[in-house]
Design an enzyme around this catalytic site. Sequence first.
Site, short mmCIF file in Angstrom:
data_model
loop_
_atom_site.label_atom_id
_atom_site.label_comp_id
_atom_site.label_asym_id
_atom_site.label_seq_id
_atom_site.Cartn_x
_atom_site.Cartn_y
_atom_site.Cartn_z
CG HIS A 258 -20.78 6.25 -30.81
ND1 HIS A 258 -20.06 6.39 -29.65
CD2 HIS A 258 -21.36 5.02 -30.74
CE1 HIS A 258 -20.17 5.29 -28.92
NE2 HIS A 258 -20.96 4.44 -29.57
CG ASP A 291 -18.46 9.23 -28.39
OD1 ASP A 291 -19.36 9.55 -29.18
OD2 ASP A 291 -18.23 8.05 -28.06
CB SER A 372 -22.36 3.00 -26.92
OG SER A 372 -21.28 2.24 -27.41
#
Length: 516
Positions: A258, A291, A372
Site C-alpha cells: 500500500h 501487503d 508502514s
Amino acid sequence: MTENNHGAAEDKPQPEAPQPPQQTPTAVPSSPPSPWAANAPATPRQDAWQASSGHAVPGFQQQGAGQPDPGQPGALQGAPGQPGTPTPEHGIPEHGISAHGIPEHSISGHGNQGLGTPAHGTPEHGTTAFGVPQPGAQAPTGPYYAQPGAAYPYAPPPQRKAGRGKVVAGVAALVLAVGALSGGIGGYIGYQAAVDSRPVTNALNAPKPAQQSSNAPAGSIESVAQSVLPSVVKLQLSGGEGSGIVISSDGQILTNNHVVEGAAAGGQIQIVFQDGKTTTATIMGRDPSSDLAVVKAANVSGLTVAELGSSGDLKVGQQVVAVGSPFDLQGTVTSGIVSSLNRPVRAGGESGTQASVMDAIQTDAAINPGNSGGPLVNMQGQVVGINSAIYSPNSTSQSQGGSVGIGFAIPIDQARRTAKEISDSGKATQTVLGVSVKDGEKGGALVSEVTAGGAAEKAGIKSGDVITKFDDRKIDTSDALVAAVRSKAPNDKVKLTIGESQTVEVTLGSQVVETK
C-alpha cells in the site's frame, strides 16, 4: 449541747447566727452520700472547702435551685446556669445548705451573680460571696457537695502576699527576654554574614564533561537503534510516504504494497537514505494479498543490509523496537512489546477484503502513518516483522489517525518467502486451501464453496463443513482461517478439525498473485 450533721455531740458553745425562716425544709435523703460528696461524710467541715483565692470551682457554672436528684442522694440539681434565689421550696436543708449542697451562708441569692455585697448575699460569718471561708471563720455545718465533675475538695493553699519576690521575678524575666533577643539578633547577623561570604558557582563556567566513548550495552534500545537505522529508508511518493528496509547491498528494498501502490501505474518513487542521500526507485513486484512489495533503488551499491530474524519463536511480552518515518519524521525509533500473536488483520482495515487478511504480530510500540514498510526488530537488532497497519478509532477517509498503542506487523517468516519470490521472479505466490468461507453461526469458519481439484476437495472437505481448528490453533472466524493458511508456505501439511472432533490432513496449494 448541740448536734452537728454528723451526729456527734459537742459541748462547745456555738456562735449565734441568723436563723433561717421557719419553714419545713426538704429533707436530704439519709442514704449514703453521693459520689460527688467531698471525701467521706465524717471528714470535718473545714476540710470540705475547695475554692482558691476567693474564686469559684473552675470548669463549672453556677446552677439555680432545683429538685433533689433521685440518682444522687442528698444532691440537688436544677437547670444549668439559671440564677435563682434559694428558697425552702427549692430544697434548702436544715443546716444552712443551699439548693446545690453549698452552705447557705456562702451562696448569694442570685446564683452566679453573688458579688460579696449585702444586696447579693454577703455571708455574715466571714465567708466570701463564693463560699470560701475567711481566715478565722468557722466552717459552716452540714454536708458539702461538689459540682458534677469537680475534684474532691481539699483545704485551700495558703495565701501569699505580693511583695519583693514578684519584683525580683519580674526583673529576672526581663533580663532573660533581653538576653534572648540580643542572642537571636547576633546569631542572625552572624548567619547572614556567613551566607554572604560563601563562594558563588555557575554551571556556565564549569568545564565540559568528557564525551562517552563506550559502546551502547548489548540488547539495549540504543544499541538496536545504532545497528538498524543505517538499513532503514524513507520512501516518498506523490500520494504520501512510507518506510522500507534494505535487503540487498545493490538497492533492493522491502516495503508494504500500500506504500507503493500509487506508483504502480508509472509514478515516481524517491528513496531517502539515513545519511541524507536520495535516489529514485522502481517496483520489482508486489503482493496485495500479503501487503508486501519490493522496489529497486537506482545507482547505489554497498548499502547496509538489515539482518532478518525469525517470527516463529516470538513470545507475548517480548520487547521490540519499531523504526521508520512517521509523519515524514525520518529515523524515528519507538519501543514496546509483542502484545499478541496470530492476530487476523485485514490490510487496509475493515474496508479491506478477505483477500488481504494477514496473520499479524500485535505490538504497542508506537506505529503511525509513515511507519508502514519499516521494520519491527527484536533486541538483537533482527527484523521480526514489517510494520503494516494500526488501529485508530479517530481515523476517517479525510484524515489519518495516530497511534493508540495497537499496531500490526507482518511476520518476517511470511514476508521473507514473498520477498524472495518477488526478488527471483517478480511474482509472488499465495498459499491457498481451495475453499470460500464465512463466519459460522456458532463460531468457526463455515465452508460455503469448495474449489474443484483444490487442496480442500482432495482432503474430503465439503460445503457446509465448519472448520474449528487449524493444527492446534482455534478457529473462531473465517478471517482466522484465511490468516492461518497464508502464514504457511505452499505444500505445507496441516491438520484441520471439522466440527467437534473430525480431523483431516491437508496439503496446502498455491496460486500466483495477479496484480492490476
